[in-house]
Design an enzyme around this catalytic site. Sequence first.
Site, PDB file in Angstrom:
ATOM      1  N   GLU A 235       1.690   3.241   3.180  1.00 25.57           N
ATOM      2  CA  GLU A 235       2.272   2.587   4.355  1.00 25.57           C
ATOM      3  C   GLU A 235       3.791   2.559   4.147  1.00 25.57           C
ATOM      4  O   GLU A 235       4.327   1.700   3.447  1.00 25.57           O
ATOM      5  CB  GLU A 235       1.688   1.194   4.520  1.00 25.57           C
ATOM      6  CG  GLU A 235       0.187   1.244   4.810  1.00 25.57           C
ATOM      7  CD  GLU A 235      -0.472  -0.132   4.845  1.00 25.57           C
ATOM      8  OE1 GLU A 235      -1.642  -0.187   5.272  1.00 25.57           O
ATOM      9  OE2 GLU A 235       0.157  -1.116   4.452  1.00 25.57           O
TER      10      GLU A 235
ATOM     11  N   GLU B 276       2.529  -5.464  10.879  1.00 30.42           N
ATOM     12  CA  GLU B 276       2.036  -4.091  10.996  1.00 30.42           C
ATOM     13  C   GLU B 276       2.989  -3.371  11.938  1.00 30.42           C
ATOM     14  O   GLU B 276       3.090  -3.712  13.117  1.00 30.42           O
ATOM     15  CB  GLU B 276       0.609  -4.081  11.535  1.00 30.42           C
ATOM     16  CG  GLU B 276      -0.393  -4.879  10.710  1.00 30.42           C
ATOM     17  CD  GLU B 276      -0.896  -4.107   9.501  1.00 30.42           C
ATOM     18  OE1 GLU B 276      -0.608  -2.886   9.414  1.00 30.42           O
ATOM     19  OE2 GLU B 276      -1.590  -4.706   8.664  1.00 30.42           O
TER      20      GLU B 276
ATOM     21  N   HIS C  72       0.863  -1.172   0.000  1.00 31.89           N
ATOM     22  CA  HIS C  72       0.000   0.000   0.000  1.00 31.89           C
ATOM     23  C   HIS C  72       0.903   1.226   0.000  1.00 31.89           C
ATOM     24  O   HIS C  72       1.750   1.377   0.879  1.00 31.89           O
ATOM     25  CB  HIS C  72      -0.911   0.004   1.230  1.00 31.89           C
ATOM     26  CG  HIS C  72      -1.895  -1.119   1.230  1.00 31.89           C
ATOM     27  ND1 HIS C  72      -2.295  -1.762   2.374  1.00 31.89           N
ATOM     28  CD2 HIS C  72      -2.558  -1.720   0.214  1.00 31.89           C
ATOM     29  CE1 HIS C  72      -3.169  -2.711   2.071  1.00 31.89           C
ATOM     30  NE2 HIS C  72      -3.346  -2.703   0.767  1.00 31.89           N
TER      31      HIS C  72
ATOM     32  N   HIS D 121       3.490  -3.690   6.640  1.00 36.43           N
ATOM     33  CA  HIS D 121       2.407  -2.716   6.516  1.00 36.43           C
ATOM     34  C   HIS D 121       2.497  -1.694   7.637  1.00 36.43           C
ATOM     35  O   HIS D 121       3.402  -1.726   8.469  1.00 36.43           O
ATOM     36  CB  HIS D 121       1.049  -3.432   6.576  1.00 36.43           C
ATOM     37  CG  HIS D 121       0.746  -4.269   5.378  1.00 36.43           C
ATOM     38  ND1 HIS D 121      -0.150  -3.896   4.406  1.00 36.43           N
ATOM     39  CD2 HIS D 121       1.228  -5.476   4.994  1.00 36.43           C
ATOM     40  CE1 HIS D 121      -0.212  -4.840   3.475  1.00 36.43           C
ATOM     41  NE2 HIS D 121       0.618  -5.818   3.809  1.00 36.43           N
TER      42      HIS D 121
END
Length: 442
Positions: free
Chosen positions: A86, A280, A83, A190
Amino acid sequence: MDFVRLWLGLLLRSVAALDFGYHHQEEMEAFLKNIAQDYSSITHLHSIGKSVEGRNLWVLVVGRSPKEHRIGIPEFKYVANMHGDETVGRELLLHLIEHLVTSDGKDLEITNLINSTRIHIMPSMNPDGFEAVRKPDCSYNEGRENANHYDLNRNFPDAFEVNNVSRQPETASVMEWLHRETFVLSANLHGGALVASYPLDNGVPATGTLHYRSLTIDDDVFQYLAHTYASQNVNMKKGNECKTVNSHNGIINGYSWYPLKGGMQDYNYIWAQCFEITLELSCCKYPHEEELPTYWNENKASLIEYIKQVHLGVKGQVFNQNGNPLPNVIVEVQDRKHICPYRTNKFGEYYLLLLPGSYEINVTVPGYHPYFTNVTIQKKSQKFSAFKKDILLRFRGQLDSTTVLNPSCPTIPLYGDSPNHSIATKPSLFLFLVTLFYIFFK
């Protein structure tokens, strides 16, 4: 004079060092090309394809023989910036590259890792999205999707539901890359939360969705892998630092967080024989660049320790009675049969990530009776190498490897006749409220 030389050396080194800031495509390419030139004996830079707008999808390989696969040397990969908004993972991987190459020959652990592993690093899978961000924001940016406005982490084939989205060039390039290499372990990076998420992201009742989870047959290994990363990160292991997900010691099953169709994590595990987790790394998707040194310090040990886990379990080659390696032979633990059977590569190699214990290995060639062998993986196995177990299959006649069935699996849902998550179960009200906002932005 010696003092002057030392001072000049330190000065030049500091000038050449990668700064803690955001590096756009041209800057990133220049950095990668300089690394590949200055450390040509242990690095290889190549592009696996192009984005919608024609930007290269760069991959830097770090290893003692970076340009070619070596027998017994497992392939590891990190992928970031799927993404475009990110950004932390993208910069961390650039700093990881610099740390690996500059530590070779100086740090014993890193040197052993480079000697025993081929490490593939893709700092940006969605370069168009990254370049499209004009006003960085913590929660969401227009650059999240690719230039065709597709979410690349919803763009892969799904094992449990039909995913009819148009396959994007970035996705197609990654899929081809996955099947060209023999990847064993990987992670995709991410932002927007602080947790290590492990498969499955989607599922059916057979994988546990009725209990608000979806587990693989290798769940013990996946939990161990996720814990390995999270335990080295002081904030991640707290479990709920960002208030977006309530995890246990910084790890969570992907489906129990929220169901996701078409994700890269599940595709890697099911179709590419590669164990992958999702990391993450920051509560803020696009934090101020002044915070990047802190993120590097928090994740450096985790990034390195996780790579080392590619040497878990058992590895080896399968040969016929004439000593020729056999490709496309199914090699799996007897009670761990994957949705898509795991097979030997073109060199007859297999890699099975397993925790210490005793296992029965089932080796199957179509048209022949299965062969069984027992292996015991010790708790304190040799570092930087899985337990080695070569397998000799004795046939009455000559086995022609070209007659072995095609190892590829269908790209249609493998559980097509089973109800998907949207019918079988719904997340609990609590999980729904916790993830309502974030579910669209992973």
